[in-house]
Enzyme design. Sequence first.
Site, short mmCIF file in Angstrom:
data_model
loop_
_atom_site.label_atom_id
_atom_site.label_comp_id
_atom_site.label_asym_id
_atom_site.label_seq_id
_atom_site.Cartn_x
_atom_site.Cartn_y
_atom_site.Cartn_z
N GLU A 62 -24.43 -24.80 12.95
CA GLU A 62 -25.87 -24.58 13.15
C GLU A 62 -26.32 -23.24 12.58
OE1 GLU A 62 -24.38 -27.65 15.80
OE2 GLU A 62 -23.70 -25.60 15.42
N ARG A 271 -11.08 -25.95 11.01
CA ARG A 271 -12.43 -25.65 11.50
C ARG A 271 -12.44 -24.44 12.43
NH1 ARG A 271 -17.77 -26.46 10.19
NH2 ARG A 271 -19.07 -26.48 12.05
N GLY A 312 -15.69 -17.70 6.56
CA GLY A 312 -16.78 -17.46 5.62
C GLY A 312 -16.44 -17.68 4.16
N GLU A 313 -15.29 -18.28 3.87
CA GLU A 313 -14.89 -18.45 2.48
C GLU A 313 -14.74 -19.92 2.08
OE1 GLU A 313 -12.74 -14.66 0.84
OE2 GLU A 313 -11.38 -15.72 2.20
N GLU A 340 -21.95 -29.67 1.22
CA GLU A 340 -21.41 -28.42 0.67
C GLU A 340 -20.50 -28.69 -0.53
OE1 GLU A 340 -19.79 -26.56 4.11
OE2 GLU A 340 -21.68 -25.65 4.70
#
Length: 425
Positions: A62, A271, A312-313, A340
């Site tokens: 989110e 995840r 974040g990668e 994505e």
Amino acid sequence: MNRLLYTFLFYLALPFILGRLWWRGLKAPAYRERWLERLGLFKPKNKMGKQPLWIHAVSVGEVLAIVPLVKLIQARYPDIPIVMTTMTPTGAERVKVNFADTVTHYYCPYDLPCALKRFIKKLNPRACVIVETELWPNLVNSCAHSGIPLLVANARLSERSARGYMRFSTLARQMLEQINMIAVQNEIDGQRFLDLGLPSRSMSVTGSIKFDVKAPEGSERLAYALRQMWGESRKVLIGASTHEGEESELIAVYQQLLSDYPDLLLVVVPRHPERFDRVAELIKQAGLKLARRSLGQQPESRTQVYLGDTMGELMKLLAAADIAFVGGSLVERGGHNPLEPAVLKKPVIMGPHYFNFQLICDSLQQAGGLTVVSDADGLAGELRRLLDDTERLSSQGQGGYQFVMQNQGALEKLYALTDEYCLKD
């Protein structure tokens, strides 16, 4: 069930909820940090000249979904402070990475009137934006009681979730009648909200801002650099946002493929960060040669599995892959965002459990950018077809990319509603 009974039961459950928070802190210590914020007990981190806009995004997905809207608000209303709440430490970490000190983060209070009253009194927000479907009866009621406009952005409601709400139809109807506007991703989700009791005047179909995803700046350069290190001629399969039970299936499929594709590199990106070490152990137990990104290790010619155990990668690693399996779909988690990898022109494969992205996945499949498999054997078969047919691999990636491009534009529609309900004085 009405709201008073719901609140009474929530208070009874609070000791167990706090106990679970403490238990989760055994594996992920960040859950024990700033836990008083979850009870509305906090000291404001800075003084704000204007009333802030409160945005609630439950976790990583989110937060990432709402980043484009927040960036747009910051550009057009630089004087309005923004406070973002999440429920998870990983969501908090994504807020920090994407916004640094330009957005203030707190953990969202539990759905208890006393906690929410304290939070709202200290924060004094001008409006509240809830991302997707994180709807809590007392949060909604507290906003309505305090005269705080409430907008649900990029809203979705799966058939399964709708059935869950229908079991408490009175409570759901009371809650929905207090919401100023729900910006839904599509007509199907919108009808589910209407069936639950949302007034038609309080709904607008804006599309999904997930379509407004963009390839990272310099993604081609980053992908090229990674491929130079990994081996330019190697085919790369990535398992993105995998869950417990999926990594073992993915490893087994990979081992089947090795006899025919000995140079194939598997990249695994779990995840949840608290599972990184466990997944590393699974890979070692399978007898595969492992490199971990968190340790600064880069795959060499003999490396078989590269563990993306950093935060974040994911988009960088997706950009460097040839084929993307999107997790949460071989197990019943509802899947994760297939757009994505699609925007990066990667052919996407998912398992049968993608109910959180039902319409997007069905449409992406029709556009030729996604293949849905029923199990690990189906995954192995589809991977073989793509690895053996580079033309098919390329055309499927191109089909997904074109689908994403054709459906962009929801961001400006959602911004217009946010401007009307939340930003204008």
